[in-house]
Design a protein around this motif. Sequence first.
Motif, short mmCIF file in Angstrom:
data_model
loop_
_atom_site.label_atom_id
_atom_site.label_comp_id
_atom_site.label_asym_id
_atom_site.label_seq_id
_atom_site.Cartn_x
_atom_site.Cartn_y
_atom_site.Cartn_z
N THR A 512 -19.13 -17.40 -17.59
CA THR A 512 -18.98 -17.61 -16.14
C THR A 512 -17.76 -16.89 -15.57
OG1 THR A 512 -17.74 -19.65 -16.57
CG2 THR A 512 -20.12 -19.86 -16.24
N PHE A 515 -17.38 -14.79 -11.83
CA PHE A 515 -18.40 -15.08 -10.82
C PHE A 515 -17.71 -15.38 -9.48
CE2 PHE A 515 -21.93 -16.71 -13.85
CZ PHE A 515 -22.21 -15.40 -14.19
N TYR A 519 -17.05 -8.02 -9.44
CA TYR A 519 -17.14 -7.46 -10.78
C TYR A 519 -16.00 -6.48 -11.06
CZ TYR A 519 -19.31 -5.38 -14.92
OH TYR A 519 -19.57 -4.93 -16.18
N ARG A 536 -23.89 -15.37 -21.17
CA ARG A 536 -23.80 -14.81 -19.81
C ARG A 536 -25.18 -14.35 -19.34
NH1 ARG A 536 -19.45 -13.55 -16.68
NH2 ARG A 536 -19.83 -12.10 -14.95
N TYR A 537 -25.95 -13.76 -20.23
CA TYR A 537 -27.32 -13.38 -19.87
C TYR A 537 -28.15 -14.62 -19.55
CZ TYR A 537 -26.08 -8.78 -21.72
OH TYR A 537 -25.48 -7.58 -21.95
N GLU A 540 -26.98 -15.85 -16.03
CA GLU A 540 -27.50 -14.98 -14.99
C GLU A 540 -29.00 -15.19 -14.81
OE1 GLU A 540 -26.57 -10.96 -15.76
OE2 GLU A 540 -24.45 -11.13 -15.21
N ALA A 544 -30.69 -16.55 -11.31
CA ALA A 544 -31.61 -15.67 -10.60
C ALA A 544 -33.00 -16.29 -10.51
CB ALA A 544 -31.68 -14.32 -11.30
N LEU A 571 -26.23 -17.12 -4.12
CA LEU A 571 -26.40 -16.18 -5.23
C LEU A 571 -25.63 -14.89 -4.95
CD1 LEU A 571 -28.01 -15.99 -7.93
CD2 LEU A 571 -29.76 -14.75 -6.66
N MET A 576 -24.29 -12.06 -8.01
CA MET A 576 -25.45 -11.88 -8.91
C MET A 576 -26.71 -11.52 -8.15
SD MET A 576 -25.02 -14.79 -11.85
CE MET A 576 -24.72 -16.14 -10.71
N SER A 579 -28.78 -8.98 -10.23
CA SER A 579 -29.20 -9.29 -11.60
C SER A 579 -30.72 -9.26 -11.72
CB SER A 579 -28.66 -10.66 -12.02
OG SER A 579 -29.15 -11.67 -11.15
N ASP A 584 -32.26 -9.81 -18.46
CA ASP A 584 -31.59 -10.92 -19.15
C ASP A 584 -32.44 -11.46 -20.29
OD1 ASP A 584 -29.34 -10.90 -17.44
OD2 ASP A 584 -30.44 -12.02 -15.93
#
Length: 629
Positions: A512, A515, A519, A536-537, A540, A544, A571, A576, A579, A584
Amino acid sequence: MNKSGLTVNKTLKYLPERPPVDIEFQDLSFSVPVGRKTSKLILKSISGNFRSGQVTAILGPSGSGKSSLLNILAGYKTDDTTGNIFINGERRDVDKFSRISRYIMQDDHIQPYLTVLESMTVAADLKLGSYETKENKGNMINEILDLLNLSRSKATRAKNLSGGERKRLSVALELLNNPPVIFLDEPTTGLDDVACSQCIGLLKLLALGGRTVICSLHTPSAKLFSVFDNVYILSQGQCAYQGCGSEVVPYLEKIGLVCPISYNPADFILEVCNQEYGDFQKKLVASSENGLNMNYVKEYAVKNQMNDESMNKIKKYEDPHHKKHIEDRGSTFWQQISILTMRIWIQTWRDKSGLLLRTFIHLFLGILIGNVYIGMGNDGSKSLYLFGFFYVCIIFCMFVPMVPFLLWVPMEMRILKREYFNRWYGLGSYYLAVTIANVPIQMVLLGIYVALTYTLTSQPMDIYRIVLFYIICFLTAMVAESYGIIMGVIFNIVNALFLGTTSKVPMMLLATYGFGSGYDAIPGWIRFSMYFDYLRYSMEGLMATMLRNREIIPCPEEEDWCLYTDVSYFLRSMGMENSIIWVDIVALVIFLIVFRIVGFYLLKQRLRPNKYLKAVYVVAKLVKSHFGP
């Protein structure tokens, strides 16, 4: 009554005689490192000859090297060894020899929730496959169980067997493919006198069928000591005596040691080796020529009316008639997967306490987490808390599936070492079976958690979102399970639990980190690290899946204003909006595959390390011995 003085009133119809396999070793030495530049010599240029049709007992005081000798002869330990080992006059090929020999270890590590009959049936299917018919397998199993006095315990689960029954079952499991060479480490330890006599009687019967039986023992009784065909006694890593057990008393008299009439000769010679009557080490080693003195062989042959032709006969151990039965694994790769998968399912189902505990944890935490975030999926004033809900979900999917494997894998390693070394199955088929067997269990348990939390938190009842939510949670759980396997293979239970859980902390932080702050504001080395954090994937992917393209979430009437009724805006504010869900998911699949491959490689190296891994182990031992307490 056989020549040993032990009663043998059983015959072996389905375990026919084996081709003779004689084992000879010359100038065998073995050492272990004890410091940065020093090593300790355990075996010191010993020699010996163990013949087929005989029961050989390796004895010696603690620290004399008897277990090391047994491990080396069996091929279980080959490092730091010098000297020559010959099989029927030819230099031993460890791989070929392992196909015709079986090693029954001291610890009775057997599958606890299978009955005696089920254990034997599984072993027969794995070892013999389609080579034998189902009827012949059944007859062979019944004969072996009757031979070992286990017929009455057919329906008893292994965990409920007595110590003697467990040892006999360990022997029974390795007799199914009728090996010509059998090694046993301390087979009588923990048994009473009657059970010991039964055990040695069994070994004598097996040896009469042409097999080579070699075992290491603590001090046997005088009766048992006298019936061994060959006794090999070690003292300070050297051969103190090699010959018939009944001949040890006159042997000692030749060097000036008289055993009292009422004394157990085995106790007496071991006390001599312990120097309780003075230092006779040099005399003992000189008399036996450190194992080179083979006069006992001729004497034994005369006593048992063996002729020189049968005594000197040398056969190749690749006997054509029995080669397929002995050397080839009877079951195919896919048959092994099927048998092992079914075995795991049976054991999981019968482990009621373990299964109920895992189910209870999923139910309890599902209800608890669901109530903590109850209704927030449809409450515009609490949309921000959805971030916390998704984070808790991935933490749950990381820890709960991983911990059972941190406990199970180190314990399973004990059984795996025995079964794999004795060629029950291939490592690939075992590893795939473990993977396949746990998938439906994980799917059901995780389904309970997802159903509870998803409905209690009032998430959108959209099939697309529900399926993706479940898939991401499931993949996260499977990756965590794979990580648990890796840690369980490398470490023991205590270290695996500690390192397996604490090593997840950086992953939790990176999952996290950054966030909402942009970035570009994240340091480069941290951004690079994020690519290797599967959590993290997962995070995300969940956000999403659950927040993109949502309708406006209603704001409760009692609230004056709600900031994030438009969760798509939330979001975007978290950075994100770009994303991609399928990226992911693919990333999680890649992590799963890589972790499984790494786990398999480490497992293979744990059982059969290559030269690079051996070098690492040696360095680790040296570091530990030099800097350790």
